[in-house]
Design a protein around this motif. Sequence first.
Motif, PDB file in Angstrom:
ATOM      1  N   LEU A   1      -2.682  -8.474  -2.431  1.00  0.00           N
ATOM      2  CA  LEU A   1      -2.102  -7.613  -1.402  1.00  0.00           C
ATOM      3  C   LEU A   1      -0.737  -7.097  -1.841  1.00  0.00           C
ATOM      4  CD1 LEU A   1      -3.072  -9.477   1.916  1.00  0.00           C
ATOM      5  CD2 LEU A   1      -4.303  -7.670   0.728  1.00  0.00           C
ATOM      6  N   GLU A   2       0.056  -7.977  -2.414  1.00  0.00           N
ATOM      7  CA  GLU A   2       1.393  -7.596  -2.871  1.00  0.00           C
ATOM      8  C   GLU A   2       1.329  -6.520  -3.973  1.00  0.00           C
ATOM      9  OE1 GLU A   2       4.385  -9.384  -1.898  1.00  0.00           O
ATOM     10  OE2 GLU A   2       5.548  -7.934  -3.082  1.00  0.00           O
TER      11      GLU A   2
ATOM     12  N   LYS B   1      -0.193  -3.218  -2.740  1.00  0.00           N
ATOM     13  CA  LYS B   1       0.760  -2.488  -1.903  1.00  0.00           C
ATOM     14  C   LYS B   1       1.714  -1.671  -2.764  1.00  0.00           C
ATOM     15  CE  LYS B   1       4.642  -3.931  -0.677  1.00  0.00           C
ATOM     16  NZ  LYS B   1       5.789  -4.705  -0.244  1.00  0.00           N
ATOM     17  N   LYS B   2       2.181  -2.252  -3.860  1.00  0.00           N
ATOM     18  CA  LYS B   2       3.112  -1.534  -4.741  1.00  0.00           C
ATOM     19  C   LYS B   2       2.470  -0.257  -5.270  1.00  0.00           C
ATOM     20  CE  LYS B   2       5.951  -5.365  -6.289  1.00  0.00           C
ATOM     21  NZ  LYS B   2       6.191  -6.334  -7.337  1.00  0.00           N
TER      22      LYS B   2
ATOM     23  N   THR C   1       2.154   2.325  -2.502  1.00  0.00           N
ATOM     24  CA  THR C   1       3.470   2.855  -2.158  1.00  0.00           C
ATOM     25  C   THR C   1       3.905   3.922  -3.156  1.00  0.00           C
ATOM     26  OG1 THR C   1       4.027   0.675  -1.301  1.00  0.00           O
ATOM     27  CG2 THR C   1       5.861   2.190  -1.621  1.00  0.00           C
TER      28      THR C   1
ATOM     29  N   GLN D   1      -6.751  -2.002   2.250  1.00  0.00           N
ATOM     30  CA  GLN D   1      -5.708  -1.262   2.985  1.00  0.00           C
ATOM     31  C   GLN D   1      -5.466  -1.797   4.398  1.00  0.00           C
ATOM     32  OE1 GLN D   1      -5.505   3.050   2.512  1.00  0.00           O
ATOM     33  NE2 GLN D   1      -6.466   2.919   0.508  1.00  0.00           N
TER      34      GLN D   1
ATOM     35  N   ILE E   1      -3.416  -4.964   4.088  1.00  0.00           N
ATOM     36  CA  ILE E   1      -2.048  -4.650   3.648  1.00  0.00           C
ATOM     37  C   ILE E   1      -1.251  -4.107   4.827  1.00  0.00           C
ATOM     38  CG2 ILE E   1      -0.688  -3.066   2.204  1.00  0.00           C
ATOM     39  CD1 ILE E   1      -2.935  -3.354   0.101  1.00  0.00           C
ATOM     40  N   ASN E   2      -1.867  -3.202   5.580  1.00  0.00           N
ATOM     41  CA  ASN E   2      -1.180  -2.630   6.741  1.00  0.00           C
ATOM     42  C   ASN E   2      -0.780  -3.717   7.739  1.00  0.00           C
ATOM     43  OD1 ASN E   2      -1.353  -0.073   5.722  1.00  0.00           O
ATOM     44  ND2 ASN E   2      -3.229   0.441   6.822  1.00  0.00           N
TER      45      ASN E   2
ATOM     46  N   PHE F   1       2.112  -6.017   5.919  1.00  0.00           N
ATOM     47  CA  PHE F   1       3.416  -5.416   5.615  1.00  0.00           C
ATOM     48  C   PHE F   1       3.839  -4.352   6.633  1.00  0.00           C
ATOM     49  CE2 PHE F   1       1.469  -6.749   1.560  1.00  0.00           C
ATOM     50  CZ  PHE F   1       2.442  -7.620   1.091  1.00  0.00           C
TER      51      PHE F   1
ATOM     52  N   THR G   1       2.548  -1.510   7.320  1.00  0.00           N
ATOM     53  CA  THR G   1       2.504  -0.166   6.735  1.00  0.00           C
ATOM     54  C   THR G   1       1.369   0.590   7.417  1.00  0.00           C
ATOM     55  OG1 THR G   1       1.126  -1.144   5.030  1.00  0.00           O
ATOM     56  CG2 THR G   1       3.420  -0.750   4.459  1.00  0.00           C
TER      57      THR G   1
END
Lengths: 289, 186
Positions: free
Chosen positions: A204-205, A208-209, A212, A237, A240-241, A244, A246
């Motif tokens: 996930l980390e 996410k990068k 982004t 996704q 991740i949302n 974080f 997002t």
Amino acid sequence: MKIGYYPGCSLHSTGIEYDLSTRKVCDVLGVELAEVSKWVCCGSSPAHQCDELMSIALPAKNMVLAQKDGLKEVCAPCASCYSRLKVAQERLKDPEVKKDVEHVLAAEVPEDMEILHILDVITEKVGLDAVADKVVQNLGGVKVACYYGCLMTRPPKVTGKRDFENPTDMESVMAALGAEPLDWNLKTFCCGASFALTKTDVVLELTKKILTDAEAVEADVIAVGCPLCHANLDGRQPQINEKFSTDFNIPIMYFTELMGLAFGVKPKELGLFKHLTEVDDFLKERALI
Amino acid sequence: MKVIGPEEIRIDSTLAEEVARRSGENVFLCYQCRKCASGCPSRTFMDSTPTELMRYVQLGMIDEAMKGNTAWFCVSCQTCSTRCPQDIDIAHVIDTLRIIVQEKKIKAETNNIRLFNRIWMIAMKYIGRMYEAGLVGSLNLFTGKPFKDMALGVKMIRKGKIKMIPPIRNPFPTMKMFSRAKGLKK
Ligand code: SF4
Ligand code: SF4
């Protein structure tokens, strides 16, 4: 042109649309894909993490099978399969390793088998002019962030790639289709695929990068050439949302799907409705379906 | 501060030799430039950096090299192996450390990777191909998290991406391979 085809496990399951679109695109380009009969799994990450010998013997088994089919070149769309096949070839140069592997296989491993990623087949064997010739629906300047991940280019000792830190083959293909390839930073950054099921936090980390960075350059879509990258970028996704806070909703498409669209292949035949982050709205908005 | 004399410094190269024998990689070539650590995407999750890990192997610091989580957080992205000025395949060294830990059944912070690898290799042996539903199912069962990634899994099944039946085609070739490999290791 006839070429061996090693789909690997993912293309028969989570990466089904990659398989469908690859076959369609090759069809249009006049490349006959001969699936290696009775192929076995390449062993992927678990094998090289726990059993050196089998991690070479499993890919080598597929080379033996390909040779039996009379094939001299084999292409793999999955970056992980491609890498395992290439690494096996590299390690088999050691006579002792070769001896052990051939004992395990009870067969001789062919030395001159050419292993290619499907992107290499398109850029090197088919050529960009032939690709541009087949375009019936220009992609109309869709902004594409081409994502290679780790194993399509690394390590260069194994893949033989020159532009391993900043590859541009996929960008050239996208430009030939009338899309606008973007400059961005994380095209060869890792998405953590080998931990997809074990250390999801890492995935996930890292994912996410990547998302982004693609968002920062205002990408309409991220193009990928690996079913494992796709599963993470496309499927994770929502997680991740949630984690974080997002709100990513970026279409992730195989570069072969974008090629198929430009070649006028029907969306359903490309498997475009099998994505977890839906691509329908985006494609309709761009009048591509 | 305690001053240590030369007689108290012991460097044990057994581990480095074992790594070299198994992988062909010479860890003594590492001069600690830290290029591997700076490019490592998984660095923030690790107890030590890949550079430090190389030093541990050089010095024979087995506990630090094998028991911490560093090797187990390597995602095998090959960035380090690509960039090392000394041409060391660090990712291969790390794989080798992981293999030693698993073969010798050393206690280490592997989380569930050891289990995952075992399930995978069993599938390889008996089915010859990967079977996602079974893999995820048994992993979640053994780790006591039956509902992990449930929403994702359901979506995938609905989209026809995960098959519920294992793809048994021709299991015998891989079984034979595994048994011949076992014979070789003895
Ligand atoms: S990049 Fe190579 S030489 Fe530099 S610290 Fe890492 S292993 Fe050592
Ligand atoms: S291969 Fe492993 S140690 Fe090397 S950079 Fe990637 S995650 Fe870090």
